[in-house]
Design an enzyme around this catalytic site. Sequence first.
Site, PDB file in Angstrom:
ATOM      1  N   GLY A 224     -16.449   0.882   0.719  1.00 51.74           N
ATOM      2  CA  GLY A 224     -15.047   0.578   0.107  1.00 51.74           C
ATOM      3  C   GLY A 224     -15.135   0.902  -1.405  1.00 51.74           C
ATOM      4  N   ARG A 225     -14.354   0.388  -2.102  1.00 52.78           N
ATOM      5  CA  ARG A 225     -14.008   0.756  -3.512  1.00 52.78           C
ATOM      6  C   ARG A 225     -15.232  -0.080  -4.165  1.00 52.78           C
ATOM      7  NH1 ARG A 225     -11.767  -1.930  -7.614  1.00 52.78           N
ATOM      8  NH2 ARG A 225     -10.735  -0.620  -9.100  1.00 52.78           N
ATOM      9  N   ASP A 226     -15.963   0.550  -5.288  1.00 55.47           N
ATOM     10  CA  ASP A 226     -16.801  -0.008  -6.131  1.00 55.47           C
ATOM     11  C   ASP A 226     -17.982  -0.652  -5.179  1.00 55.47           C
ATOM     12  OD1 ASP A 226     -18.181  -0.619  -8.624  1.00 55.47           O
ATOM     13  OD2 ASP A 226     -16.859  -2.318  -8.933  1.00 55.47           O
ATOM     14  N   HIS A 227     -18.345  -0.163  -4.022  1.00 55.61           N
ATOM     15  CA  HIS A 227     -19.379  -0.448  -3.337  1.00 55.61           C
ATOM     16  C   HIS A 227     -20.990  -1.033  -4.108  1.00 55.61           C
ATOM     17  CE1 HIS A 227     -21.368  -1.156   0.745  1.00 55.61           C
ATOM     18  NE2 HIS A 227     -22.397  -0.985  -0.216  1.00 55.61           N
TER      19      HIS A 227
ATOM     20  N   HIS B 177     -10.513  -7.064   4.338  1.00 51.22           N
ATOM     21  CA  HIS B 177     -11.868  -6.789   4.976  1.00 51.22           C
ATOM     22  C   HIS B 177     -11.654  -6.700   6.377  1.00 51.22           C
ATOM     23  CE1 HIS B 177     -12.377  -9.517   1.473  1.00 51.22           C
ATOM     24  NE2 HIS B 177     -13.172  -8.482   0.878  1.00 51.22           N
TER      25      HIS B 177
ATOM     26  N   HIS C 189     -11.126 -11.550   3.963  1.00 53.63           N
ATOM     27  CA  HIS C 189      -9.690 -11.874   4.001  1.00 53.63           C
ATOM     28  C   HIS C 189      -9.046 -10.442   4.878  1.00 53.63           C
ATOM     29  CE1 HIS C 189     -10.398 -15.047   1.327  1.00 53.63           C
ATOM     30  NE2 HIS C 189     -11.157 -14.232   0.548  1.00 53.63           N
TER      31      HIS C 189
ATOM     32  N   GLN D 182     -20.389  -4.301   5.294  1.00 57.33           N
ATOM     33  CA  GLN D 182     -21.380  -5.195   4.486  1.00 57.33           C
ATOM     34  C   GLN D 182     -20.484  -6.167   3.656  1.00 57.33           C
ATOM     35  OE1 GLN D 182     -24.693  -4.493   2.396  1.00 57.33           O
ATOM     36  NE2 GLN D 182     -24.188  -5.438   0.568  1.00 57.33           N
ATOM     37  N   THR D 183     -20.823  -7.324   3.759  1.00 56.16           N
ATOM     38  CA  THR D 183     -20.002  -8.431   2.838  1.00 56.16           C
ATOM     39  C   THR D 183     -20.902  -9.300   2.171  1.00 56.16           C
ATOM     40  OG1 THR D 183     -18.317  -9.855   3.039  1.00 56.16           O
ATOM     41  CG2 THR D 183     -19.543  -9.513   4.958  1.00 56.16           C
TER      42      THR D 183
END
Lengths: 389, 389
Positions: A291-294, A206, A203, A197-198
Amino acid sequence: MSKLVPPHGGGPLKPLLVEPTARQDALARAETLTRVPLSSRELSDLFMFGMGAYTPLDGFMDQADWRGACVDMRLANGLFWPIPITLSCGHGTAETIAEGDEVALMDEDGAVVGILRVAEKYTIDRALECEKVYGTTDEKHPGVQKVMEQGDVNLAGPVAVLSEGHYPETYKGLYFRPAETRVMFEERGWSKVAAFQTRNPMHRSHEHLAKIAIEIGDGVLIHQVLGALKPGDIPADVRVKAIDVLVENYFVEGTAVQAGYPIEMRYAGPREALLHALFRQNFGCSHLVVGRDHAGVGDYYGPFDAHHIFDTLEEGSLVTQPLKIDITFYCRKCDGMATGKTCPHGEEDRLNISGTRLREMFANHETVPAEFSRPEVVEVLQAYYDSIG
Amino acid sequence: MSKLVPPHGGGPLKPLLVEPTARQDALARAETLTRVPLSSRELSDLFMFGMGAYTPLDGFMDQADWRGACVDMRLANGLFWPIPITLSCGHGTAETIAEGDEVALMDEDGAVVGILRVAEKYTIDRALECEKVYGTTDEKHPGVQKVMEQGDVNLAGPVAVLSEGHYPETYKGLYFRPAETRVMFEERGWSKVAAFQTRNPMHRSHEHLAKIAIEIGDGVLIHQVLGALKPGDIPADVRVKAIDVLVENYFVEGTAVQAGYPIEMRYAGPREALLHALFRQNFGCSHLVVGRDHAGVGDYYGPFDAHHIFDTLEEGSLVTQPLKIDITFYCRKCDGMATGKTCPHGEEDRLNISGTRLREMFANHETVPAEFSRPEVVEVLQAYYDSIG
């Protein structure tokens, strides 16, 4: 037979979009109905219903489901659901509506986008929702703010969705419904598919996440949030272009699919990570990169709260599983991309560029290091910043 | 309760090593028994029995199990087992042994290492074993060669293992039995553990494989083959040293465990990959990294035969699953480590150094590129090559 994960609940997909042939009649009928304006969050949820992303829900939740989703992450019928999906209106409007009535749902421009048959009118304890779902009642939290600002009365009931808004047109070649991504995966012979998800351009960090997903599965769905974003976010069309050049130049053909979907972020962190996994199951994804802090915002959640919450679920809550990845970066000593789980070196060896600093670099035409972002991606973003400059 | 995968077959581990207190009596009893010399492969299998790696087998296979393992990858009782584990002797010796007898098993130095109670004497169709297990009857294949050279009569029955040979002493701090690796994993709170099998020092491509395993699990078991190797292979103590410096400098503490085990490679490619996964389950590993041409030799197997064979198994054959990874390398265009699945660039961008070329570089004191092998690892290997130079 499909080897993809089944839709949530185990039944067929349930897109609530009315067939084109029936749409004119429905719109005509809507002319005579009481009109209820949707907030941007409610509108995005309506579109999610329309495309089948919220399978197997039939519409906006009633009080029992609202409470169950908040407190136990379960609907009244026992189905796992971690965030309430509700619709509200003001007292004044509510008084003109009786249970059993149909109402017309309007977007910000006053266009009718759906019809709701009101099964229940109810009021909620907003603080309970905020505390349970967002973990805070702080109104500076953007998700909490929307709950606090919503109308006093919730309207529950099945919806008939009459529009997908501008999405299919604006995001042609990107707006794919769950039934469509499933076909795309099946055509490629995929069964183990991770959603990445983005809401940003990709970058190298990702890219690294997406490639870990590719290593252990058949392919990755690069899944863009197309709903309303935070101010300063890069528009979806620019993101798509930036991701396209990345995929073209750095991914093996046939390992990545791009798609977008119309949700509006709630920034509910761990609870939203669960919702993201849930509807990815509808899209046919067996995994969600977490990921971190999704889905986090500010400092409301611990960096790995969205990892840990998956470990607390009862077996069988979700078929789609998290692919938990630590913070990701380029490390000079590793001489490559790494994560907190695989790189033992210090902060001083890691290349970290904050969003603010990156925007500054683009504004000043500084060179963005190739270890941070691929030159082809930088080029697309520089052109965008120049255009708004 | 342990969250590790259960031993193969679902019961407890079955190490066949006799308790130290009973060993003297058994050795005295063995003095009077007919002696059967073990080949190096048979001896390594005896050690595998001893440590519990071949759980739940009680000893060398009888004819029904041999045939089942060859033909269906199933023992007579239905248990999945992909490679026969057998013991042979010459006709002369066999004639002196009656079914029901005990025989003493001898290592190459004539020391008694175990006692076998002979349940069955039988002869096999060697060509069938070679064809089914190795996919070839070509005697140039080192595994086939050993089958063709073995004695004419197989001896089946339960074994009591009286020695672990030089392994515990030679590989102190590395020789860990399945019960021990399980404790190590549990102490670290691991449940999802991938075994990375190696019979070589680890260069960056191997580091990359191990780190993919770490990303998606709790940790990696770097598991060295300590049995007889091919000529020219680097001795285990040097490998250990080279892996130690790699882990110390490039792995996060607590994400990797080193261990070794006494198997001798059969080079049976896909079938051996299955056996490797099977006994890794006994060691407590939920996954086995299966790279390109796993356990292969020469051109006998397709590069991904060892991946595909896992897809042909009946559900439930193995709990331990393959972590299939493509060929791995440094790519200049990717500017980092990649695999055939994640790098779209050409051979000309990839840094590949053959084993032969690498040995040549060490012989000539050429600089091995840091993109191929970590400088700390290169230093250890250079010192070794200098010492044998």
